[in-house]
Design a protein around this motif. Structure first.
Motif, PDB file in Angstrom:
ATOM      1  N   GLY A  36     -19.934  -1.363  35.607  1.00 36.31           N
ATOM      2  CA  GLY A  36     -19.187  -0.215  35.124  1.00 36.31           C
ATOM      3  C   GLY A  36     -18.345   0.356  36.252  1.00 36.31           C
ATOM      4  O   GLY A  36     -18.620   0.119  37.436  1.00 36.31           O
ATOM      5  N   ILE A  37     -17.310   1.112  35.886  1.00 36.14           N
ATOM      6  CA  ILE A  37     -16.383   1.626  36.896  1.00 36.14           C
ATOM      7  C   ILE A  37     -17.028   2.672  37.801  1.00 36.14           C
ATOM      8  O   ILE A  37     -16.496   2.976  38.856  1.00 36.14           O
ATOM      9  CB  ILE A  37     -15.084   2.184  36.257  1.00 36.14           C
ATOM     10  N   ASP A  38     -18.185   3.191  37.401  1.00 34.71           N
ATOM     11  CA  ASP A  38     -18.890   4.184  38.208  1.00 34.71           C
ATOM     12  C   ASP A  38     -20.000   3.563  39.059  1.00 34.71           C
ATOM     13  O   ASP A  38     -20.743   4.275  39.715  1.00 34.71           O
ATOM     14  CB  ASP A  38     -19.469   5.278  37.314  1.00 34.71           C
ATOM     15  N   GLN A  39     -20.112   2.243  39.057  1.00 32.05           N
ATOM     16  CA  GLN A  39     -21.171   1.551  39.793  1.00 32.05           C
ATOM     17  C   GLN A  39     -20.601   0.822  41.004  1.00 32.05           C
ATOM     18  O   GLN A  39     -19.412   0.549  41.072  1.00 32.05           O
ATOM     19  CB  GLN A  39     -21.879   0.543  38.876  1.00 32.05           C
ATOM     20  N   ASP A  40     -21.469   0.481  41.948  1.00 36.06           N
ATOM     21  CA  ASP A  40     -21.066  -0.254  43.141  1.00 36.06           C
ATOM     22  C   ASP A  40     -20.932  -1.732  42.799  1.00 36.06           C
ATOM     23  O   ASP A  40     -21.937  -2.401  42.542  1.00 36.06           O
ATOM     24  CB  ASP A  40     -22.115  -0.063  44.238  1.00 36.06           C
ATOM     25  N   VAL A  88     -14.765   0.844  31.672  1.00 35.32           N
ATOM     26  CA  VAL A  88     -15.681   1.861  31.164  1.00 35.32           C
ATOM     27  C   VAL A  88     -16.793   2.112  32.172  1.00 35.32           C
ATOM     28  O   VAL A  88     -17.092   1.258  33.012  1.00 35.32           O
ATOM     29  CB  VAL A  88     -16.295   1.462  29.800  1.00 35.32           C
ATOM     30  N   THR A  89     -17.403   3.283  32.078  1.00 33.15           N
ATOM     31  CA  THR A  89     -18.573   3.565  32.906  1.00 33.15           C
ATOM     32  C   THR A  89     -19.777   2.843  32.313  1.00 33.15           C
ATOM     33  O   THR A  89     -19.742   2.379  31.162  1.00 33.15           O
ATOM     34  CB  THR A  89     -18.881   5.072  32.948  1.00 33.15           C
ATOM     35  N   HIS A  90     -20.840   2.775  33.080  1.00 35.73           N
ATOM     36  CA  HIS A  90     -22.065   2.141  32.599  1.00 35.73           C
ATOM     37  C   HIS A  90     -22.571   2.856  31.340  1.00 35.73           C
ATOM     38  O   HIS A  90     -22.941   2.221  30.355  1.00 35.73           O
ATOM     39  CB  HIS A  90     -23.137   2.162  33.693  1.00 35.73           C
ATOM     40  N   ASP A  91     -22.556   4.181  31.370  1.00 34.73           N
ATOM     41  CA  ASP A  91     -23.047   4.954  30.232  1.00 34.73           C
ATOM     42  C   ASP A  91     -22.166   4.784  28.993  1.00 34.73           C
ATOM     43  O   ASP A  91     -22.670   4.698  27.871  1.00 34.73           O
ATOM     44  CB  ASP A  91     -23.161   6.436  30.608  1.00 34.73           C
ATOM     45  N   GLN A  92     -20.847   4.727  29.174  1.00 35.19           N
ATOM     46  CA  GLN A  92     -19.958   4.490  28.035  1.00 35.19           C
ATOM     47  C   GLN A  92     -20.241   3.126  27.398  1.00 35.19           C
ATOM     48  O   GLN A  92     -20.249   3.000  26.179  1.00 35.19           O
ATOM     49  CB  GLN A  92     -18.490   4.557  28.482  1.00 35.19           C
ATOM     50  N   ALA A  93     -20.485   2.127  28.222  1.00 33.49           N
ATOM     51  CA  ALA A  93     -20.805   0.789  27.707  1.00 33.49           C
ATOM     52  C   ALA A  93     -22.122   0.819  26.925  1.00 33.49           C
ATOM     53  O   ALA A  93     -22.220   0.258  25.839  1.00 33.49           O
ATOM     54  CB  ALA A  93     -20.884  -0.211  28.853  1.00 33.49           C
TER      55      ALA A  93
END
Length: 128
Positions: A36-40, A88-93
């Motif tokens: 996700g775009i918010d993850q490393d 998408v972020t991990h949560d959105q996915a």
């Protein structure tokens, strides 16, 4: 003659349809995701490009709906029911995959495959 092993990696797109398994109030897909775009992206073991922030399948439950549908660890999820999953972020996915109103999830994934081609080297003399 000497043999040269040539390994060719290629990306192929695959459509996968998963029918969710109903357990009480829960609908089970039988797989986990990472990314996700918010993850490393450096922590993603499935991507050689350590800047790739895509959503990847990280675990498959043996005998579960995803396993039966042909999903594989390392598959990159590009779409869920027509929705783009590339930014998408991990949560959105996770939310897109687990919508309660949807009994079926249609995925478009990319899968890196390894094709092993064996070639004989040119000009080598046979060994005794």
């Amino acid at each position: 003659m000497d043999l040269i092993y040539l390994f060719i990696f290629y990306i192929k797109k695959q459509r996968i349809e998963i029918k969710k398994l109903r357990q009480g109030d829960n609908l089970i897909l039988g797989f986990s995701i990472g990314g996700g775009i918010d993850q490393d992206p450096g922590q993603n073991p499935f991507s050689e490009d350590k800047t790739d922030k895509g959503i990847y399948v990280t675990r498959i439950t043996p005998g579960g709906p995803a396993h039966d549908a042909g999903l594989r660890m390392g598959d990159k999820i590009m779409q869920v029911n027509g929705w783009d999953m590339t930014m998408v972020t991990h949560d959105q996915a996770r939310k897109r995959l687990t919508k309660k109103k949807e009994d079926v999830v249609r995925l478009l994934v990319t899968r890196k495959s390894l094709e092993n081609a064996v070639k004989q080297s040119m000009g080598s003399s046979p060994r005794p």
